[in-house]
Write an enzyme that holds these catalytic residues in place. Structure first.
Site, short mmCIF file in Angstrom:
data_model
loop_
_atom_site.label_atom_id
_atom_site.label_comp_id
_atom_site.label_asym_id
_atom_site.label_seq_id
_atom_site.Cartn_x
_atom_site.Cartn_y
_atom_site.Cartn_z
N ASP A 182 -8.37 -8.91 4.55
CA ASP A 182 -8.03 -7.82 5.48
C ASP A 182 -9.12 -7.69 6.54
OD1 ASP A 182 -6.80 -5.65 6.63
OD2 ASP A 182 -7.56 -4.20 5.17
N GLU A 236 0.82 -1.21 0.00
CA GLU A 236 0.00 0.00 0.00
C GLU A 236 0.86 1.26 0.00
OE1 GLU A 236 -2.58 -0.74 3.37
OE2 GLU A 236 -3.96 -1.91 2.14
N GLU A 277 -12.34 -2.10 12.52
CA GLU A 277 -12.31 -1.38 11.25
C GLU A 277 -13.49 -1.75 10.35
OE1 GLU A 277 -8.69 -1.83 9.04
OE2 GLU A 277 -9.49 -0.77 7.29
#
Lengths: 613, 613
Positions: free
Chosen positions: B319, B240, B347
């Site tokens: 993820d 990323e 998240e």
């Protein structure tokens, strides 16, 4: 910032505007002398002509320009631009603008950011202060004057702190800015916060509360003492979280009239935006249809507004989509002065990355809008502190064209684009032709590769660049297409939400029957099956596929055209970089929209082109 | 911040931890004396036991606690928590942790923000400085020690400037923080920037360049001189946008081993994250399947890593979605020390607004993961400077439970949740039962109302709260469901992308056949028509509808349960506010997912419940 090298379409001028010119007539004289030193012209002031002017050639070959103070300036520019463009001058010419207020609305924030700005930072604000570069302000004033624009609202309609201070601590700076623009015939306007009295110990902003009215009257007195020719206040009320009269159970006539009373003694106007709708809609609610909102709010108030209130209405009922019908308010209000609001900032139309020339679109609006229905016209600015002012050098054509439109909505888009092109680039005739054609077709190209046939909103939420066909589908903004495996669109006829009934009967007939409705508005007004047969024999789904493949191909052709033109640096580099991005964008849109509809419909492309799974 | 009133599950303790305790043994003695003043226990240090301890009752009723320095502290907490919870003590008890490093990874940024943080601001950083509140650090140290957690990485794995300064200007502050945590048996770890040598005149970060290795060796020497017991460095490389060895044509063993050599003399480790994938994928590219990436990168390197490198592998191949299979790396690497990475920060699992207790999920992971496949375990922190540390008071159960899991992955989730509940709230038995049941079922409830049957990713992009079923569908992140009018999902078997072939044969058999694949993983592994018949006789589409309606109903029941429990203030208010939001969220998810699939499939709900058009 002081050594700006690019003056948009005036880059050929021999000299900068000096400080110290007192008024538009002096400015006119300076510009003529500087640009056309050998041209025999005399200026005669005729105050009654105002913004108008006449130009006459005498038998001895000399010319006389007659006009009001500003008329002389506009006449001078008419002369200069014609000569610079090499166009013949008629022996006699009279002209006056169609609209009194030809306004640019900047959405600049005090921190220097620009809402929906794609040309750098604010030209006016930095670090929560008004700190413009005077040289650059004079350049900007010259650009605006050269195309007849005469009102500049410098701050965002979403007034957040410290934007209110323009009427308070920043007023001396604002007055100094007004002084800078005055010789260009440009008057300032200020966006205000309807709740501003509450910053000063008044417990309410209720427009019928005497203390509120008194505060605004005193404020107007103070502001006009500093800036006697301020055009007025621009107001976004009860819209997208902004304060307004609704909080106090008052209507918008009551809100606007209170402010109008405050500025009336000074000749000011209140420009009141009609962009009011429920921005917290539940997607499950099919009884609410957002495009209907402005009419519902304002039609009942027609005739109730003070004389110096102008309702500013976005050209379409949504929000500056690439294709929207004319707002029904612009056709329906009979007893209220209105301004039409356009958007030069390419919020939904390519962020000044994609080439998008708006003039053909504006022309379409006036095919249905009688010129006299509005008395003024405004455009959201595409300006920023980039050296070229508009981010993309080719986006300047929209600012130029807007000036010409505001002067004369019957202007010819092709002639306007051609003149802009010639002034800016001075290309050879074949190149000028190529650029003119490319620009004039750029809007249809963008339209083809984005949301199909008037449906709008298939754009990445918030950012408003690039495709996201269902990005707004379950959101709060009232912008739904409700595409399913069989059909797409909202029925907005009398059998559906009834939106179409807000129009005169003639337009109801024009758009009400899907078999007769112009193709490009089909999915704005109707919910249709993918198998719907268009007038040209294609199915709806095939038309969607075709448009998208064509839009991508046309973008490739546009890229080739621009690549072959001799743009000078730094424009060459900027244009090439942005075109590379536009090609990516067009490909994303084309493929994603086609895939989206193919996944839903299961219907293959009749021509067998690639639609990704 | 100094007068924090809430110590999570230790709120019943009679006193704060004073400054000045020198080591874990002194800490153990203090905690025992303070919490259990009348309990007859003697401490005997046995360094060889390390983190382990044994507890024995003598015939005279006195107790002996034997352990290493940290073992004594963990034994003391075992005693204290058992007594506070009112649980009986066995006459003899020996315990040592399953995993050496029981790590919390904070994603705190120097500016005080917390990436994916839902509990306020950073506990450690403010205004680009390390400026923790010492009292609060001791509270945190106590909380971590009480559940056996022993490594704390305080800064975000995405190291942006000035994060690098932890090894430079901020090193003295970091050393002071390490001093604060040392008596709690908690060692610090630091996330590093792989390109950090380039800040110091070295033109490359190539791990095979001698100057790079030398810089890191010298840096390690300097850092370990200040903090001799630093656990090591945590590295996110080539992921990323982070820098890494790929820039220089080196593999990750070469990158990690260079760093490992630098910290080896000081007993340090390099924790190297395996979250590496193409985050710029073209959605049209069906040959790339993101979950396959980690295996493709790391399986070929098995056996090539230095002894003091630990590969830290997220529990699933994507993820931290609510439902993912175990990462194939965790089953496949045989010659490389690994840590499994969990995420306490919610998240994708409700932002600490929605109740989401993770212990049942972790237990599922260990049903397929042999304990010995990993040698350490880490969790992304859910901590912040909110008074209750975890934003939602009920989210603290995940931190508590993670400690117990890291000590013993065979722990019983129900017992752990019950103990946490009893310590925190001290409710009457029926209330404790109700809360325990509610928490244990909360993950399945959340799973039911969000993306169905393992497909994941139907969440609002970037923000990761709330539904957006196609938000990632045409994006760059490799997370696609490709739902169309007939079917949904990606075939990841050997007939599809081949992802399943990365697993041992037994798991290939378990998941490879849609007729046998466990329901909750069905749409992770298979592309199936909506009419697919589940084992229970329902169609796939009906199962999707049913789950979503059930998830919403279960959320209403959860709300009723929590509403009836006697939470004290301020928890009562926080819990009620968040539950209101969770109810909205569950309703949005339920209705939007059902509408999304109904629009595609056209198949009505067999039970006739409302699915909006």
């Amino acid at each position: 910032m002081s050594s700006v090298v690019n003056q948009a379409w005036l880059r050929a001028l021999p000299s900068k505007v000096p400080a110290g010119l007192a008024n538009p007539m002096e400015m006119a004289a300076f510009e003529l002398k500087s640009a056309l030193p050998d041209f025999p012209v005399e200026l005669h002031e005729a105050p009654a002509l105002g913004d108008g002017f006449s130009l006459q050639k005498a038998a001895d070959g000399t010319w006389t320009l007659t006009g009001g103070q500003t008329g002389l300036l506009y006449g001078a520019w008419q002369l200069i631009l014609s000569r610079l463009a090499g166009d013949p001058l008629p022996e006699t010419l009279s002209s006056s603008p169609r609209y009194a207020l030809r306004m640019i609305n900047c959405w600049d924030n005090p921190d220097g950011s620009v809402e929906r700005g794609y040309s750098g930072r604010s030209l006016f604000f930095r670090n929560n202060r008004l700190s413009p570069d005077p040289d650059r302000m004079r350049e900007l004033g010259r650009l605006l004057a050269s195309v007849g624009l005469n009102v500049l609202c410098i701050n965002n309609v979403n007034v957040h702190f410290p934007g209110q201070l323009l009427l308070e601590d920043m007023l001396p700076d604002l007055a100094a800015l007004a002084d800078l623009f005055r010789p260009f015939g440009v008057r300032l306007m200020v966006s205000i916060d309807f709740s501003q009295p509450m910053r000063h110990g008044i417990p309410t902003a209720d427009p019928l509360d005497p203390a509120v009215g008194a505060w605004w009257r005193e404020t107007a007195r103070r502001v006009y003492a500093a800036i006697p020719d301020l055009a007025g206040f621009l107001v976004k009320a009860d819209s997208e979280g902004r304060p307004g009269p609704f909080t106090y159970g008052r209507n918008h006539a009551e809100g606007a009239n209170m402010l109008a009373e405050a500025v009336a003694p000074f000749g000011g106007v209140i420009v009141w935006r009609c962009f009011v709708y429920n921005c917290r809609q539940d997607w499950r609610d099919t009884s609410t249809d957002r495009p209907m909102a402005a009419w519902q709010h304002y039609a009942p108030l027609d005739g109730q507004f003070a004389d110096n209130v102008i309702l500013q209405v976005k050209h379409g009922p949504f929000d500056f989509q690439v294709r929207e019908p004319l707002s029904p308010l612009l056709l329906g209000l009979k007893k209220t002065p209105m301004a039409m609001e356009l958007q030069l900032a390419q919020e939904y139309t390519g962020h000044q990355i994609d080439v998008y020339t708006m003039l053909p679109m504006w022309q379409e609006l006036f095919e249905e809008l009688p010129e006299e229905n509005i008395m003024s016209i405004a455009a959201v600015s595409n300006l920023g502190d980039d050296a070229n002012y508009t981010g993309h050098p080719l986006a300047a054509v929209n600012l130029f064209g807007f000036g010409l439109l505001a002067w004369n909505p019957g202007m010819n888009p092709e002639a306007a684009v051609r003149r802009w092109s010639r002034l800016t680039w001075g290309f050879a005739p074949a190149q000028e032709d190529a650029l003119t054609r490319a620009l004039l077709s750029s809007r249809r190209t963008y339209e083809k590769y984005t949301a199909p046939l008037g449906i709008g909103w298939m754009i990445t939420p918030h950012e408003h660049y690039g495709p996201n066909p269902s990005g707004y589908e379950y959101d709060l903004w009232g912008t739904y297409h409700k595409a399913d495996r069989d059909a797409v669109g909202i029925d907005r006829t009398g059998k559906g939400t009834g939106y179409l009934l807000q129009y005169p009967e003639e337009l109801q007939r024009k758009y009400g029957d899907p078999a007769a409705c112009p193709d490009l508005y089909l999915l704005f007004y109707h919910r249709l099956p993918y198998s719907f047969r268009m007038r040209d024999g294609r199915t709806l789904i095939q038309r969607i596929y075709d448009d998208h493949f064509e839009g991508l191909e046309e973008t490739k052709a546009l890229a080739a055209t621009l690549s072959a033109l001799p743009f000078p640096e730094p424009d060459r580099t900027v244009i090439d970089e942005r075109m590379k991005k536009q090609l990516c964008n067009a490909r994303e849109w084309c493929d994603i929209i086609n895939t989206f509809f193919h996944r839903l419909s299961g219907i293959p492309d009749a021509q067998g082109r690639t639609i990704y799974p």
